[in-house]
Each structure stands twice: as C-alpha cells, then as structure tokens.
Design a protein around this motif. Structure first.
Motif: not given
Length: 804
Positions: A108-119, A196-199, A380-383, A700-703
C-alpha cells in the motif's frame, strides 16, 4: 545488458541509474526507521518503490523526454508505482498471516508514493488497494536486471523475513498500549502506514532533488552541542531579567521565576505527555523552552517543535527566541506567512529553504496548529512528508485549549501513538487546560503530568484583574457598549474590547470613532480582525504596543483597540481595562490575560457584556461556550471565573455537552474521520451489502479521510489586497509578462498581503467587480474595497480565526 535509468537531469548533464536511486532511498529509509524498529521494512519499501522503472515502457518514456526537453505532456503516463507492490504481494502475500499483512502494508505504501495514501477500503465499500493489486495493464519489470543489479533474490527474501519479524515485534508493542482489534489498535497501525509513506516520500524526493541540483541537501546537526549552546544562552537571558520595584510587579516576576525553575527541574522526567498549566502572562514561552532544552539534553532528542495556534503571535515568539539563540539557520518558521506549500514533486524551482520546510529537518521549528494537524491528517504527500521528523522530538503546544473540538479524539490518539512508538515528549501549555486526559478516549499523560508545583497558589498569585458582569437580558446595543468603552477610556485609561464576530468589531469601531468626537480626551481608536492582511495587523499591533508604552507614563492621551479574538491567545499586550463579549470561560480567561498583564497596577478591570442580536450559528464552539458561561454566571460571581475549580467545572460542562461524534471529526456522511482511520466499520458494512468479502485485516479509508480533513471548517480563498507593498505586488502578478518561474518566491512575499475570504464573500465582491483573477492566477482585490481602518469591506460574517 541494458542500463535502466531513474532520472535524467533537466539539462541532460547527468543520468541516475535505477540501482543508485533505489539503494539510496532504501538506505535513507532504513536510517529513518531504525528508531521505531522498522529499518528492514523501510529498506524493503525503498528498494522496491520504483521497480516499475525497470521496464521498456519507462525507458522509452525517458528517451522521449530527452528528445523533447521542457515538454511535460506525458508526465505520469507510465505507471511505475505499482510493480513493486504487486511483486511483494505475489511473492509473499499468501505465505502466512503476518507475512500477508506485512506484504499488504508495504505494498500500500509503494502504491501510494505519488498519489497520497490510498484506501484499503473506502466509505463506499470499494477497495483502491485491491484494484491496484489486481491491476493488469502494468508494465512488467525486468526482474533479471533487478536481481542482478539492485538486490539478489535471496537477499530480498531475507529482507522480507526481517520485515515480518519487525511487524510482529511492533504489533506486540502496540497491543501493549491498546487492545488488539480495538479502534486505538487499528488507528495506531494506520499511523505506522503514514510513517512509512512519510519516510518514502521524503527519501524519494530528497534523492531526486539532490540528483537534479547536483549537491547534498540533507544536513547533519550536532544537536547535543546546539542544545547546550541554546540552554546556556537562555540561562544567561533569564539571569539578566531585572527585578521590578513595585510590589505587584515584583510578585509577578517572582512567580514567573518559580514557574521557570519548576520546568527546569521537571526536565529530567522521562519522555511523555506533560501539562504546563500557568496563568496568562506566566512566561510560558521561555519556561517551556527551558524545559525542552534540558529535556532534549537528558534524553537525546533531535528536535523541538513549537506549535502555536495563530500566526498573529508566531512572529512575536520567534523573534524572542531568535534574539536569544542567535543561530537563525537552526530555527525554522513554517506557516502561511513565510512559505507556500507545493503539493507537487517537481524539483525545478526547489530551493534549500523549501526543502527544509517540507522536511522539518532543523533543530527548532515554530509552526501553527493547522500545519501540525495537516501533517498528521491531511491528504496528499507534501504535508505527510514531515511526519517522520516528529520521531524523538519535543512538541510544545501553546494555548492547547484552541484545539478544535472535532479534532479532539484524532489528536489524542495521534499523541498516544507518537509517545508510545515514536519516543515523543509533548507539553500542553495553557492557562485553561481542557480535560483531554479525562475523556472517553483520553490522551495518556505522564504520572506526574504537571510541570509546575502549587498550581492553585500560582493562579491566586497571578490574580491581577477584577471581573465584572454587565450583561443584560437581550443584550446591549453597539452604541451603548461604545459609550461605555469611551467613558472607561476617559475615566481610567486605554481600553481593549474583544468581540466574537468581525462584523461586530467593525460596527463597534465605527460607533466608538463617532462617540470620541464628543470627548474632551485625545482618543485614538484602532481595529483588528482577520479581514486585515497579516502585514496590516502587524502594523496595528506595533502601534498598540508603542502607544501603550507611552501611555504608561500617565499620558493624557488614550487608546481604544477593538479586536476579534485573534488578540487573545499569546499576544503580549497589556491594557488597564478590557471589555469582552460573552463567550466561554476559557476565552474570557485569555482576554483577562491582556489586562494588567505585568502587574502594572493592583487590579485591572475586565467587563463582560452581551451584544443584542448576536448570531453565532457559524461558530458552534463559541456558541456552546457562551451558553455554558451564561448559565454558570447565574450562580457564579464573575470574579471567580479565573479560579481553577470554576474553570474545571466549565470544561467539564463543555465537553459533557459534546457527543462522542462531535469529538471524532464528524463528516457530512454518518461517518467520522476517526472511524475511517481506525476500524472503518461503515466501509466494511458497505462492502458486505455489495456482496464483497475483501481479504483485508487493515480497512482504513486513508484517502477519504485525508480529502475530508480540514482544520478550519470553511471553504476560503486567499485574496491579494492593496495594502502597502501589496499594491505593487498586484501590479506585478497581473503583468502579462509575469515571470512564472519566480512564482514561488513572489507568492512567499505576497502571503503578508493576503486575506482569506469565504466563497459567499467572493461571490458578492465578484458581482460588484471588486475582485479579479490576475495573470499569475492569484485573486486580487480592487483598491477601493480595502479600508485602511478595518481591511476588506464585506458583509458581516463569523470570525473562524485560525491561520495556517
């Protein structure tokens, strides 16, 4: 064998191999995660995140980019963020329970590294994660190249086994602080995903930026040296304070020193969540920093982050600290008045300051409550990038009572996780402590939570004002209150009046300005509200401080300041008389903190009043506080409001009147953000009703949660106003020849001259031809619609003041 590339420098002067990029990101992530016991998990994610670049399709895309410099029309065309996650799931996702969960989390972290954490599972019962896992039209990676050049299959298998071991160990740690399967348990694991996604986002962007700019950007701070240096300088500053001569001022100064000394002694306590409960004017800024510097030395902390509710006071606090520490490079301000966030990954306009701001990679940071909560919960991934920087840090929350009620459970759960997993120490500072540790979902404070001793005696010793209730049934008119304010100015001295609505502040300003025309006194009236840009508010506060200093020498001149509540929390001003429109007792206490702040007189005067026809429907928290205050004042003398017992009773009533849903961040649907970020029972129910049985432990529904989260529950847009240098900025930004490459630098400067307006205000102003979209895309206000006294001229509206 063909060499696969990760990046080509924009000027084509260098190429970066996929091997170099993946190994570097893996190394960075492993270092970031070592402190929470997830270094192998992080390295695994790092070396797989761009596996999709080991494909013929991506190689063709890079070749096209080389032949078409400056053309970004195909950007994002090749999916390179899926292959690494799919490999994990295919290779390890069916072996055993912990193996499956570790693979799903990393994927999930890899899938999300451009789009933001997905559901994992959305509110609608559909799974972004499963769709991505099963996606067919994904470029197939050259695994032969990958295993020969990046990591051997056997080493990848070993790394995954280590990741599973780390998963099990962390699960045991989380269970030790929660109950397996509980909301707190799933919320904590959601925070692990975010960490992990932050890292990954930070390591990926840092390595990409360093390659593009051709220089290292990460800094190594000798924090042990810095903490000692800063602590020594602060001790010298505190030792330099002279003792006042008047008995009242001397008593206040002595009590401030006792508070500061208590904080220093408490610094040896273990990491945890503490309270600094001191009266307004008790010297929280230096006392909390004194604790933090000694605590950082004792416990090898990496960072001190000061979280302040409003930008109107952040400049004041930073200025004081910079003057003491004299090392500007080690101190960062992060708020909307100094820098603009960029949600993209583009490194073209990156500068060192922007990268430092995105990473929070400095020893001392001053930021706002909005930026901090965005780091934890915004989409989003910037914050999110800066989240991992909170590990091993000290968080000082100034005026914690300003935390929005709807964020209460999210905040408590996040702080518990940061304390238990990330070795974070937090200090909750205020004169009016909300009962966060006594709620149904409490924050876990330390055993000896109070940093100061004899709290009740401190509050009694700081009693500097007399409170008087002049509220009448039905409320008084603006003209009646204006007359009282002017008479107080004539008879006593300078007056501060604080109201709940920006429209009230404007109307009172006009009424007072008219009333003083008949006065024999020389009275100057000023106005403060969020309809004035930051530069304008700073100028007014400068004038207020200068005039107050001059008037202390028994001047015949008088000053009246009419303000919304933006002046209440932490602004270092002191008036002999304060008028406060009825609100919650915590707001009244903060207003009282602007009266006789330093004990200049035996007792200042705070008068509570109510305005007729006051509509607080857009400000439910203030409306609820006012209702409770009105009820309690029927049985409690106004002069008892500031006592700890009465304040505690007020907060007990305030939170008792709020449902659990109110504090879990309610959404427009029947769900709450807290639900979506924990067990997400609603998403599971939706899936079942659709006949689906998703094979997911984490749901979790992160997005969905990130999209719904906003600290300020209002849709606003920043408008550039023609105040001072803002006039020239409007001309520059509206020039057809505007240099778009300099937009980041221009916008940074323009933040001082922007006002956030609600959509209905913009609609009305647009109908009047008062606003327009400049060539740069920034909305601007015409000059005749900005008033030098009270800013943007609009209809009355609620003052939901909280600046980002």
């Amino acid at each position: 064998m063909k060499e696969y590339l990760a990046h080509i420098r924009r000027d084509e002067s260098a190429e970066q191999s996929i091997r170099a990029h993946l190994l570097r990101v893996g190394d960075l992530m492993a270092a970031y995660a070592a402190g929470i016991g997830l270094s192998s998990t992080a390295r695994l994610i790092g070396i797989l995140h761009d596996l999709g670049k080991c494909t013929a399709e991506f190689a063709e895309y890079l070749d096209w980019c080389r032949k078409h410099p400056g053309d970004y029309s195909r950007r994002g065309e090749v999916d390179h963020a899926t292959a690494g996650g799919q490999l994990l799931l295919q290779r390890y996702g069916t072996v055993g329970e912990n193996e499956r969960l570790t693979a799903q989390m990393a994927a999930l972290v890899i899938f999300s590294h451009h789009s933001g954490l997905m559901n994992y599972l959305g509110e609608d019962g559909k799974s972004d994660f499963l769709r991505r896992m099963e996606k067919k039209e994904v470029p197939q990676p050259d695994l032969t190249y990958y295993y020969e050049n990046v990591i051997a299959e056997s080493k990848l298998d070993f790394l995954f086994r280590e990741a599973v071991r780390e998963f099990s160990a962390l699960d045991a740690k989380i269970v030790a602080h929660t109950t397996e399967g509980s909301e707190a348990y799933f919320f904590s694991w959601g925070m692990v995903h975010k960490l992990l996604l932050s890292m990954l986002v930070d390591a990926d962007r840092l390595d990409s930026a360093e390659f593009e700019l051709g220089e290292p950007l990460a800094r190594v701070w000798e924090t042990s040296v810095i903490w000692k240096d800063f602590a020594d300088k602060l001790e010298q500053k505190i030792a330099s304070f002279s003792m006042p001569h008047t008995p009242k001022e001397k008593k206040i100064a002595t009590l401030r020193q006792e508070i500061s000394d208590d904080c220093l002694r408490a610094a040896q306590h273990p990491s945890g969540v503490y309270r600094l409960s001191v009266p307004t004017g008790g010297g929280k800024t230096f006392a909390s920093m004194r604790f933090a510097l000694r605590h950082a030395q004792e416990h090898q902390k990496k960072r001190i982050i000061v979280v302040i509710p409003y930008t109107s006071i952040i400049d004041q606090n930073v200025r004081e600290v910079r003057a003491v520490f004299q090392m500007d490079g080690a101190i960062l301000e992060h708020h909307s008045n100094v820098i603009e966030e960029d949600a993209g990954e583009d490194t073209e306009s990156m500068d060192v300051r922007r990268i430092l701001t995105e990473r929070w990679d400095v020893p001392v940071i001053f930021t706002t409550q909005v930026q901090f909560l965005n780091t934890l919960f915004a989409g989003g991934n910037t914050p999110l990038r800066r989240l991992h920087s909170l590990r091993d840090s000290i968080l000082i929350f100034d005026e914690i009572q300003t935390l929005p009620v709807r964020c209460t459970y999210l905040f408590n759960a996040a702080m518990n996780f940061l304390k238990n997993v990330c070795n974070v120490t937090a200090v909750l500072c205020t004169a009016t402590q909300p009962p966060l540790a006594r709620l149904d979902f409490p924050i876990e404070t330390s055993e000896r939570a109070e940093l100061t001793s004899n709290t009740a005696e401190l509050f009694e010793g700081f009693r500097r004002v007399r409170l008087e209730n002049i509220c009448v049934d039905g409320g008084a008119s603006v003209d009646e209150i204006a007359g009282m304010i002017v008479r107080s100015a004539e008879d006593v001295g300078d007056v501060l009046c604080i109201v709940n609505l920006t429209g009230q502040a404007r109307d009172l300003y006009r009424a007072v300005a008219e009333c003083i025309q008949c006065s024999d006194r020389d009275i100057h009236v000023v106005h403060l509200s969020t309809k004035m840009c930051p530069a304008h508010r700073k100028e007014v506060l400068r004038v207020v401080r200068e005039e107050r200093m001059a008037h202390r020498a028994h001047s015949e001149e008088r000053l009246i300041c009419i303000s919304t509540q933006l002046i209440e929390a932490g602004v270092d001003v002191s008036f002999p008389v304060v008028y406060r429109a009825l609100a919650g007792f915590s707001s009244i206490a903060q207003a009282a903190g602007r009266c006789n702040r330093h004990g200049e007189m035996e007792r200042g005067l705070v008068r509570l009043f109510a305005l007729e026809h006051e509509n607080l429907s857009r400000l439910p928290d203030i409306a609820e506080g006012r209702k409770i205050a009105r009820d309690m004042l029927d049985r409690t003398a106004a002069d008892e409001i500031l006592s700890l017992g009465v304040m505690d009773d007020y907060f007990r009533r305030f939170y008792k009147g709020r449902s659990a849903r109110d504090m879990r961040y309610p959404m427009k649907s029947t769900n709450t953000l807290f639900d979506l970020l924990s067990a997400n029972e609603a998403g599971l129910q939706e899936a079942e009703e659709k006949g689906a049985e998703p094979d997911l432990w984490f749901t979790q529904a992160f997005r969905d949660a990130g999209s719904a989260f906003a600290v300020i529950d209002s849709h606003t847009e920043a408008v550039l106003v023609p105040y001072a240098d803002g006039k020239d900025m409007i001309v520059t930004l509206d020039d057809r020849a505007f240099d778009r490459k300099s937009v980041s630098r221009q916008m940074k400067a323009a933040q001082q001259y922007m006002v956030n307006l609600f959509s209905y205000e913009l609609k009305k102003l647009a109908g009047l031809g008062a606003v327009w979209r400049t060539e740069s895309g920034v909305m601007a206000l015409r000059e005749e619609y900005y008033n030098e006294a009270f800013g943007v001229q609009t209809e009355e509206q609620g003052n939901t003041y909280c600046s980002i």
